[in-house]
Write an enzyme that holds these catalytic residues in place. Structure first.
Site: not given
Ligand code: FE
Ligand code: ZN
Length: 254
Positions: A53, A55, A57-58, A109, A128, A166
């Site tokens: 996805h 985001h 942080d990915h 999410h 996530d 995570h």
């Molecule tokens: Fe994340």
């Molecule tokens: Zn995420």
């Protein structure tokens, strides 16, 4: 047979490194430095990147790694972090170093969220959507949509390993005990995970059977969860969607 190992990144992310011989894929690279260090230490050539996805942080390291390695990137359509080289959606298959992973659409999410599942490796890369003992916050979709996505995971074989993105396990399981205080499997699982964290070991992956036994976001049919919600005035809607939504809202404010 693939080897799958975590690369720690940012504050609590796991970037998953999938290796066969000297070739590797990474899943959800949010930060380039730790990936490049791991590739160099293990003398692995990066052959591909899977994104679950959009985001940051990915996806934060996708461009840098692609430039560095010249590899292709797989990801969902209509993604704010796209377009990717190869767009995949439910029903599609990605060959990862010779092993087929099927794609599942798991919105909730985010709306673009997908997961990658291999029945032969017993491996699920779920980003996530599902965490050990928990699930992602519902940012873009609706709680019923998220429950529908988690329902797809409930149906996977019990031995399936959950490679989430995570390390949120202890906070998730401590919350789960508030929701289901008499779940003995949950207490035992929390103890085992606390021991791992005390040794600075990852608690990920878990497996579907652990999650079915302990994760309140997969347990909307648990009588104890319904009773806990009802006793605290949190159960406005006594349906699976209502129970899931109430647990999610409780966790958001816990
Ligand atoms: Fe994340
Ligand atoms: Zn995420």
């Amino acid at each position: 047979m693939l080897t799958i190992s975590p690369i720690r990144a940012l504050s609590d992310n796991y970037i998953w490194l999938i290796v066969r011989n000297t070739q590797g894929f990474v899943v959800d690279p949010g930060e380039p430095g730790p990936v490049l260090a791991a590739l160099e230490a293990k003398e692995i050539q990066l052959s591909g990147i899977l994104v679950t996805h959009h985001h940051f942080d990915h996806t934060g390291a996708v461009a840098a790694l692609k430039t560095e390695a010249g590899c292709e990137v797989w990801g969902p359509p209509d993604s704010p972090a796209g377009p990717y080289d190869r767009t995949v959606t439910e029903g599609d298959t990605v060959s990862v170093l010779g092993v087929d992973f099927s794609v599942l659409n798991v919105p909730g999410h985010t709306l673009d969220h997908i997961a990658y599942y291999s029945s032969t490796e017993h491996a699920l890369f779920c980003g996530d959507t599902l965490f050990v003992g928990g699930c992602g916050r519902v940012f873009e979709g609706t709680p019923p949509q998220m429950r529908g996505s988690l329902e797809k995971f409930r149906g996977l074989p019990p031995e399936t390993l959950i490679f989430c993105a995570h390390e949120y396990t202890l906070a998730n399981l401590r919350f789960a005990r508030l929701v289901e205080p008499n779940n003995d499997a949950l207490s035992a699982f929390l103890n085992a995970c606390e021991a791992k964290r005390a040794n600075d070991e990852p608690t990920v992956p878990s497996c579907i059977s652990d999650e079915l036994a302990c994760n309140p976001f997969l347990r909307w049919d648990s009588p104890e969860i319904r009773e806990t919600l009802a006793a605290s005035g949190k159960l406005a809607d006594d349906t699976p969607d209502g129970i899931f939504t109430a647990v999610r809202e409780w966790k958001n404010s816990a």
